[in-house]
Scaffold this active site. Structure first.
Site, mmCIF file in Angstrom:
data_model
loop_
_atom_site.group_PDB
_atom_site.id
_atom_site.type_symbol
_atom_site.label_atom_id
_atom_site.label_comp_id
_atom_site.label_asym_id
_atom_site.label_seq_id
_atom_site.Cartn_x
_atom_site.Cartn_y
_atom_site.Cartn_z
ATOM 1 N N LYS A 94 0.819 -1.097 0.068
ATOM 2 C CA LYS A 94 -0.199 -0.173 -0.011
ATOM 3 C C LYS A 94 1.031 1.252 -0.083
ATOM 4 O O LYS A 94 2.054 1.279 0.926
ATOM 5 C CB LYS A 94 -0.764 0.067 1.401
ATOM 6 C CG LYS A 94 -1.900 1.104 1.210
ATOM 7 C CD LYS A 94 -3.057 0.631 0.711
ATOM 8 C CE LYS A 94 -4.089 2.035 0.420
ATOM 9 N NZ LYS A 94 -3.636 2.693 -0.709
ATOM 10 N N LYS A 118 5.265 3.454 8.600
ATOM 11 C CA LYS A 118 4.120 4.220 8.797
ATOM 12 C C LYS A 118 2.849 3.399 8.592
ATOM 13 O O LYS A 118 1.753 3.529 9.341
ATOM 14 C CB LYS A 118 3.904 5.380 7.554
ATOM 15 C CG LYS A 118 2.785 6.214 7.540
ATOM 16 C CD LYS A 118 2.815 7.041 6.302
ATOM 17 C CE LYS A 118 3.951 7.804 6.128
ATOM 18 N NZ LYS A 118 3.649 8.783 4.990
ATOM 19 N N LYS A 130 5.475 1.909 -2.929
ATOM 20 C CA LYS A 130 5.445 3.706 -3.490
ATOM 21 C C LYS A 130 5.704 3.426 -4.856
ATOM 22 O O LYS A 130 6.427 2.415 -5.673
ATOM 23 C CB LYS A 130 6.568 4.389 -2.869
ATOM 24 C CG LYS A 130 6.057 5.963 -3.043
ATOM 25 C CD LYS A 130 5.005 6.317 -1.961
ATOM 26 C CE LYS A 130 4.608 7.911 -2.290
ATOM 27 N NZ LYS A 130 3.696 8.092 -1.311
ATOM 28 N N ASP A 170 -0.404 11.020 -4.446
ATOM 29 C CA ASP A 170 0.588 11.597 -3.947
ATOM 30 C C ASP A 170 0.725 12.787 -4.549
ATOM 31 O O ASP A 170 -0.124 13.383 -5.474
ATOM 32 C CB ASP A 170 1.896 10.472 -3.968
ATOM 33 C CG ASP A 170 3.030 11.141 -2.932
ATOM 34 O OD1 ASP A 170 2.621 11.045 -1.532
ATOM 35 O OD2 ASP A 170 4.037 11.863 -3.412
ATOM 36 N N THR A 213 -4.942 13.393 5.162
ATOM 37 C CA THR A 213 -3.633 13.502 5.664
ATOM 38 C C THR A 213 -3.445 15.068 6.333
ATOM 39 O O THR A 213 -2.911 15.055 7.463
ATOM 40 C CB THR A 213 -2.748 13.688 4.439
ATOM 41 O OG1 THR A 213 -3.115 12.384 3.601
ATOM 42 C CG2 THR A 213 -1.101 13.502 4.699
ATOM 43 N N ASN A 244 -2.876 18.989 -1.762
ATOM 44 C CA ASN A 244 -3.973 18.166 -0.799
ATOM 45 C C ASN A 244 -3.489 18.313 0.619
ATOM 46 O O ASN A 244 -4.518 18.601 1.365
ATOM 47 C CB ASN A 244 -3.907 16.891 -1.335
ATOM 48 C CG ASN A 244 -4.759 15.792 -0.446
ATOM 49 O OD1 ASN A 244 -4.537 15.155 0.380
ATOM 50 N ND2 ASN A 244 -6.101 15.915 -0.828
HETATM 51 P P1 NDP Z 1 0.156 17.901 -3.872
HETATM 52 O O1 NDP Z 1 0.671 17.412 -5.574
HETATM 53 O O2 NDP Z 1 -1.331 17.814 -3.844
HETATM 54 O O3 NDP Z 1 0.794 19.101 -3.780
HETATM 55 C C1 NDP Z 1 2.183 19.257 -3.418
HETATM 56 C C2 NDP Z 1 2.357 20.761 -2.926
HETATM 57 O O4 NDP Z 1 3.792 20.771 -2.855
HETATM 58 C C3 NDP Z 1 2.304 21.549 -4.020
HETATM 59 O O5 NDP Z 1 2.029 23.112 -3.469
HETATM 60 C C4 NDP Z 1 3.586 21.796 -4.864
HETATM 61 O O6 NDP Z 1 3.635 23.054 -5.594
HETATM 62 C C5 NDP Z 1 4.773 21.748 -3.650
HETATM 63 N N1 NDP Z 1 5.740 21.188 -4.404
HETATM 64 C C6 NDP Z 1 5.986 20.016 -4.933
HETATM 65 N N2 NDP Z 1 7.298 19.855 -5.008
HETATM 66 C C7 NDP Z 1 7.776 20.738 -4.582
HETATM 67 C C8 NDP Z 1 9.198 21.337 -4.757
HETATM 68 N N3 NDP Z 1 10.258 20.538 -5.206
HETATM 69 N N4 NDP Z 1 9.427 22.395 -4.059
HETATM 70 C C9 NDP Z 1 8.624 23.267 -3.456
HETATM 71 N N5 NDP Z 1 7.175 22.913 -3.740
HETATM 72 C C10 NDP Z 1 6.820 21.868 -4.144
HETATM 73 O O7 NDP Z 1 0.680 16.710 -3.298
HETATM 74 P P2 NDP Z 1 0.284 16.263 -1.788
HETATM 75 O O8 NDP Z 1 -0.145 17.422 -0.980
HETATM 76 O O9 NDP Z 1 -0.559 14.822 -1.870
HETATM 77 O O10 NDP Z 1 1.538 15.683 -1.024
HETATM 78 C C11 NDP Z 1 2.682 16.625 -0.401
HETATM 79 C C12 NDP Z 1 3.516 15.712 0.450
HETATM 80 O O11 NDP Z 1 2.693 15.104 1.487
HETATM 81 C C13 NDP Z 1 4.343 14.780 -0.344
HETATM 82 O O12 NDP Z 1 5.632 14.749 0.572
HETATM 83 C C14 NDP Z 1 3.620 13.524 -0.149
HETATM 84 O O13 NDP Z 1 4.605 12.254 -0.251
HETATM 85 C C15 NDP Z 1 3.042 13.535 1.422
HETATM 86 N N6 NDP Z 1 2.045 12.563 1.584
HETATM 87 C C16 NDP Z 1 0.700 12.923 0.811
HETATM 88 C C17 NDP Z 1 -0.303 11.937 1.129
HETATM 89 C C18 NDP Z 1 -1.669 12.333 0.636
HETATM 90 O O14 NDP Z 1 -2.609 11.394 1.078
HETATM 91 N N7 NDP Z 1 -1.674 13.076 -0.568
HETATM 92 C C19 NDP Z 1 -0.216 10.981 2.364
HETATM 93 C C20 NDP Z 1 1.025 11.197 3.102
HETATM 94 C C21 NDP Z 1 2.153 11.861 2.836
HETATM 95 P P3 NDP Z 1 3.300 22.988 -7.064
HETATM 96 O O15 NDP Z 1 1.858 22.828 -7.468
HETATM 97 O O16 NDP Z 1 3.975 24.301 -7.682
HETATM 98 O O17 NDP Z 1 4.114 21.849 -7.593
#
Ligand code: NDP
Length: 450
Positions: A94, A118, A130, A170, A213, A244
C-alpha cells in the site's frame, strides 16, 4: 561481514550505500530508522539470526516500465515509471503514486521504505510500497493527463490487486488522475474492485479521504500539544505547500483555533499576517484544485506579500507544518525557526526536514512529529476505504473522522510508549521508528527465511 557487523551503524550504512549507490534520499531514510532501532537489534538474537536489517532495507521487488502516450500535438512521448513493492509482511502492499519531473528510483525507494513503518504504525494490515513516474503534469491538458494515466495503468494493472498491492495518490496524483487510473483498470479487467484508494465518492471512494492526511497531521499535533498540557488557542502556524495535504492541514488548524499565515508552491510562498480565513481558504482551494493556478495569485487577490523562490520558515510562528516535499526544511531554516520561538513541528509531507534540522529541533526541545507518525492519517483512511470496498458499504464522514481521530491518538500513544525523553521532550522519531519496526520485524521472523 559477520552478523555482529550489522549491529554497527557505520558499517551497516557503508554496505547499504555500496549496494544502493547514488540514492541519497534512501540512505537518509534508512539511516534515521537504523539509528532508532539498532539498540533493539543488539538486544534481539532472533532479529540478528534472521538478518532483519539486511532484509528490511531491501525491497521485495521493483517493477520498472515505459509509459508511451500521445500529446495533443500528436507527438509520441515516453516516460519511465516504477512500482517499488517494498514489504508485504503485514498486509498487501500500500502506498501512493507520484507524478513529478523529479521522480526517480531513489525517491520511490525512500518513500516505500518509510511507508512500510508508517503503515505498521496505523495498526491496519497494510504493507509498504510506492510508485510513480517522471511524467511532469504541469501545463498538460486534461486530455493529455488522461492518456498518460490510461497508458500507465495498462502496464501497472498486471502488478496490483485488492489483496496484492493497492496504490493511492501523492504529489501530482489527485482525484482527477485516480479517476482516470481506476477507469482504465476497470476497463481492462472487467471488474470493479478496491484496487486503488482515494477514488471519487461516486465510485467507491471513502468520505474523508481527501482531508485525511492534512486533518490527521493536525490531530497528531493536537495530541503532542495536549501531552504537554497545551493547545492551539492563540497560536500562529506556518504551513508550506498548497496541495492536498497543506490545504486540509490549514482547514483543521483554523477549525481548532490557530492562525495560519503562510502557504506555498514550487514558485514561492505567500505571507498573510492577518491570517488565512475560512473564506480565503475556500478561494485558495478553488485556485489550486480547480483552476490549477499559482500561489502568487493569492497574494495579488488578497493584497499580501509573495516571496518568489523562497520557503516560509523565516516567518515567526509557534507551530510549523511542512506539507510540500522532501528536504524542504534545512538546518539553517530550523535554527531560524528556533530563534523565532517555534514550539512544535508536525511533518505533513514525507521527510520534509533534513537530518540536521531534526537534530536541531531535538536539541532545542521543540516538539517534533515525524512524517511516518504525523502524516499517517492519509494511508489510515485509505485502509478504511479498502475495508469499506471489501464490505461493499460506505461510512459517513463523521464515522470516518471519528476513526481517524482514534487512529492518530493511538499512533501518538505508541510513539510515547516506544520513545525516550530527549532533552525533556518525547522523542517521537525514535518512538515511531521502533513501534513501526517491531511489528514488521516480528512478522518477518515468523515467516522464516523467505
Ligand atoms: P500535491 O501535489 O497535492 O501538492 C504538493 C504541493 O507541494 C504543491 O503545493 C506543490 O507546488 C508543492 N511542491 C511539490 N514539489 C515541490 C518542490 N520541489 N519544491 C517546493 N514545493 C513543491 O501533493 P500532496 O499534498 O498530496 O503531497 C505533499 C506531501 O505530502 C508529499 O511529500 C507527499 O508524499 C506527502 N503525503 C501525501 C499524502 C496524501 O494523502 N496525499 C499522504 C502522506 C504523505 P506546485 O503545485 O508548484 O508543484
Amino acid at each position: 561481514m559477520t552478523k555482529d557487523d550489522f549491529c554497527d551503524i557505520d558499517i551497516f550504512m557503508t554496505g547499504l550505500k555500496r549496494r544502493n549507490p547514488a540514492e541519497p534520499n534512501f540512505h537518509q531514510a534508512v539511516h534515521e530508522v537504523i539509528e532508532s532501532v539498532m539498540p533493539i537489534i543488539r538486544d534481539s538474537q532472533a532479529y540478528r539470526d534472521a538478518s532483519i536489517l539486511e532484509r528490511i532495507t531491501e525491497p521485495d521487488r521493483i517493477i520498472m516500465f515505459r509509459v508511451t502516450w500521445m500529446d495533443d500535438q500528436g507527438n509520441v512521448r515516453a516516460n519511465r515509471a516504477w512500482r517499488v513493492q517494498f514489504n508485504n509482511s503485514i498486509g498487501p502492499y500500500k502506498g501512493g503514486l507520484r507524478f513529478h519531473k523529479s521522480v526517480d528510483l531513489d525517491t520511490l525507494k525512500f518513500l516505500g521504505f518509510e511507508q512500510t513503518f508508517k503503515n505498521s504504525l496505523t495498526g491496519l494490515p497494510m504493507g509498504g510500497a510506492k510508485g510513480g513516474s517522471n511524467f511532469n503534469p504541469k501545463g498538460k491538458s486534461d486530455a493529455e493527463i488522461m492518456r498518460f494515466c490510461h497508458a500507465m495503468m495498462t502496464e501497472l494493472q498486471r502488478h496490483i490487486g485488492e489483496d496484492t498491492d493497492v496504490p493511492a495518490g501523492d504529489i501530482g496524483v489527485g482525484a482527477r488522475e485516480l479517476g482516470f487510473l481506476f477507469g482504465q483498470y476497470k476497463r481492462l479487467n472487467n471488474r470493479f474492485a478496491g484496487v486503488l484508494t482515494g477514488k471519487g465518492l461516486s465510485f467507491g471512494g471513502s468520505a474523508g479521504r481527501k482531508e485525511a492526511t492534512g486533518h490527521g497531521a493536525v490531530y497528531f499535533l493536537k495530541e503532542m500539544l495536549a501531552h504537554r498540557g497545551d493547545g492551539f488557542d492563540g497560536k500562529t502556524a506556518i504551513v508550506s505547500g498548497s496541495g492536498n495535504v497543506a490545504l486540509y492541514a490549514i482547514d483543521k488548524l483554523l477549525e481548532l483555533g490557530a492562525k495560519v499565515v503562510t502557504a506555498s508552491d514550487s514558485s514561492g510562498f505567500i505571507h498573510d499576517p492577518d491570517g488565512i480565513t475560512a473564506d480565503k481558504l475556500e478561494w485558495l482551494t478553488q485556485l489550486k484544485e480547480v483552476k490549477r493556478g499559482r500561489i502568487s495569485e493569492y497574494a495579488e487577490h488578497f493584497h499580501c506579500e509573495f516571496h518568489a523562490g523562497q520557503r516560509p520558515w523565516m516567518i515567526p510562528a509557534d507551530l510549523a507544518l511542512p506539507c510540500a516535499t522532501q528536504n524542504e526544511l534545512n538546518h539553517k531554516d530550523a535554527l531560524t525557526m528556533i530563534n523565532n520561538g517555534i514550539q512544535a513541528v508536525a511533518e505533513g509531507a514525507n521527510m520534509p526536514s533534513t537530518t540536521e534540522a531534526v537534530i536541531a529541533f531535538h536539541k532545542a526541545g521543540v516538539l517534533f512529529g515525524p512524517a511516518k507518525a504525523a502524516n499517517a492519517g492519509g494511508v489510515a483512511v485509505s485502509g478504511l476505504e479498502q475495508s469499506q470496498n471489501a464490505l461493499r458499504i460506505a461510512w459517513t464522514h463523521q464515522q470516518v473522522d471519528e476513526k481517524l481521530q482514534e487512529i492518530m491518538k493511538d499512533i501518538h500513544q505508541k510513539c510515547v510508549q516506544h520513545s525516550e525523553l530527549n532533552n525533556g521532550v518525547v522523542d517521537y522519531v525514535k518512538g515511531a521508528n521502533v513501534s513501526g519496526f517491531i511489528k514488521v520485524a516480528d512478522a518477518m521472523v515468523a515467516y522464516g527465511a523467505i
